[in-house]
Design an enzyme around this catalytic site. Structure first.
Site, PDB file in Angstrom:
ATOM      1  N   HIS A  71       0.855  -1.179   0.000  1.00 39.48           N
ATOM      2  CA  HIS A  71       0.000   0.000   0.000  1.00 39.48           C
ATOM      3  C   HIS A  71       0.898   1.238   0.000  1.00 39.48           C
ATOM      4  CE1 HIS A  71       0.554  -0.569   4.466  1.00 39.48           C
ATOM      5  NE2 HIS A  71       0.812   0.717   4.358  1.00 39.48           N
TER       6      HIS A  71
HETATM    7  P1  TYD Z   1      -1.643  -2.486   7.596  1.00 37.57           P
HETATM    8  O1  TYD Z   1      -1.198  -1.085   7.772  1.00 37.57           O
HETATM    9  O2  TYD Z   1      -2.317  -2.867   6.298  1.00 37.57           O
HETATM   10  O3  TYD Z   1      -0.402  -3.460   7.858  1.00 37.57           O
HETATM   11  P2  TYD Z   1       0.796  -3.969   6.920  1.00 37.57           P
HETATM   12  O4  TYD Z   1       1.003  -2.990   5.811  1.00 37.57           O
HETATM   13  O5  TYD Z   1       1.958  -4.055   7.849  1.00 37.57           O
HETATM   14  O6  TYD Z   1       0.414  -5.307   6.425  1.00 37.57           O
HETATM   15  O7  TYD Z   1      -2.577  -2.867   8.803  1.00 37.57           O
HETATM   16  C1  TYD Z   1      -3.008  -4.200   9.027  1.00 37.57           C
HETATM   17  C2  TYD Z   1      -4.329  -4.164   9.790  1.00 37.57           C
HETATM   18  O8  TYD Z   1      -4.147  -3.537  11.048  1.00 37.57           O
HETATM   19  C3  TYD Z   1      -5.415  -3.395   9.050  1.00 37.57           C
HETATM   20  O9  TYD Z   1      -6.621  -4.135   9.182  1.00 37.57           O
HETATM   21  C4  TYD Z   1      -5.555  -2.113   9.816  1.00 37.57           C
HETATM   22  C5  TYD Z   1      -5.045  -2.438  11.204  1.00 37.57           C
HETATM   23  N1  TYD Z   1      -4.343  -1.305  11.823  1.00 37.57           N
HETATM   24  C6  TYD Z   1      -4.960  -0.566  12.797  1.00 37.57           C
HETATM   25  O10 TYD Z   1      -6.121  -0.830  13.189  1.00 37.57           O
HETATM   26  N2  TYD Z   1      -4.293   0.493  13.358  1.00 37.57           N
HETATM   27  C7  TYD Z   1      -3.027   0.826  12.967  1.00 37.57           C
HETATM   28  O11 TYD Z   1      -2.432   1.794  13.512  1.00 37.57           O
HETATM   29  C8  TYD Z   1      -2.400   0.046  11.938  1.00 37.57           C
HETATM   30  C9  TYD Z   1      -1.003   0.355  11.471  1.00 37.57           C
HETATM   31  C10 TYD Z   1      -3.091  -1.015  11.400  1.00 37.57           C
END
Ligand code: TYD
Length: 137
Positions: A54
């Site tokens: 992302h």
């Molecule tokens: P995401 O940022 O997509 O993680 P990565 O890029 O490391 O795979 O987040 C994964 C999940 O966690 C998504 O469902 C949103 C949740 N999340 C929160 O609720 N709060 C936060 O501060 C973060 C970073 C993620």
């Protein structure tokens, strides 16, 4: 003045010595070029799994591998690719807004993220095609 349009590695000072151990500090406007609104950390990511995939419309981040080795592939909207490896708790990676990221982890890696904003799903661009088309205003 810190360049805030491009990713860069931050060398945190390691205070201490091998007998005592070390402390490193991330302070706003010193090592971190934004006000820190949120900290989160990821851990126990299996070796074969990549995270990220992302970009963020506004969010800026400083990422620290407090344990283990973490590799980043960063792509800008012109499809320029950059690779960074953080493998020492005294290093940080600054990621500006509008960089696509793909992240892989050693089995023992713990990724600490210092972020410029609280969590907001609206700030995410989760499709690479949408990212390339997103108008940077
Ligand atoms: P995401 O940022 O997509 O993680 P990565 O890029 O490391 O795979 O987040 C994964 C999940 O966690 C998504 O469902 C949103 C949740 N999340 C929160 O609720 N709060 C936060 O501060 C973060 C970073 C993620």
């Amino acid at each position: 003045m810190l360049e805030k349009n491009k990713p860069f590695i931050i060398d945190f000072e390691s205070i201490g010595d091998s007998q005592l151990g070390y402390i490193s500090v991330a302070e706003v406007q010193n090592q971190v070029p934004f006000g820190i609104e949120r900290a989160y950390w990821t851990y126990y990511t299996p070796n074969e799994v990549q995270r990220g995939f992302h970009a963020h419309k506004e969010l800026q981040q400083v990422l620290v591998a407090v344990s283990g080795v973490i590799k980043f592939k960063l792509i800008d909207q012109n499809k320029n690719e950059l690779e960074f490896v953080i493998d020492n708790p005294s290093k940080g990676l600054y990621i500006p807004r509008l960089y696509w990221r793909e992240i892989s982890f050693s089995h023992n890696a713990v990724l600490l993220c210092l972020a410029s904003q609280v969590y907001n799903e609206e700030d995410y661009i989760r499709s690479f095609e949408d990212f390339l088309l997103y108008k940077n205003v």
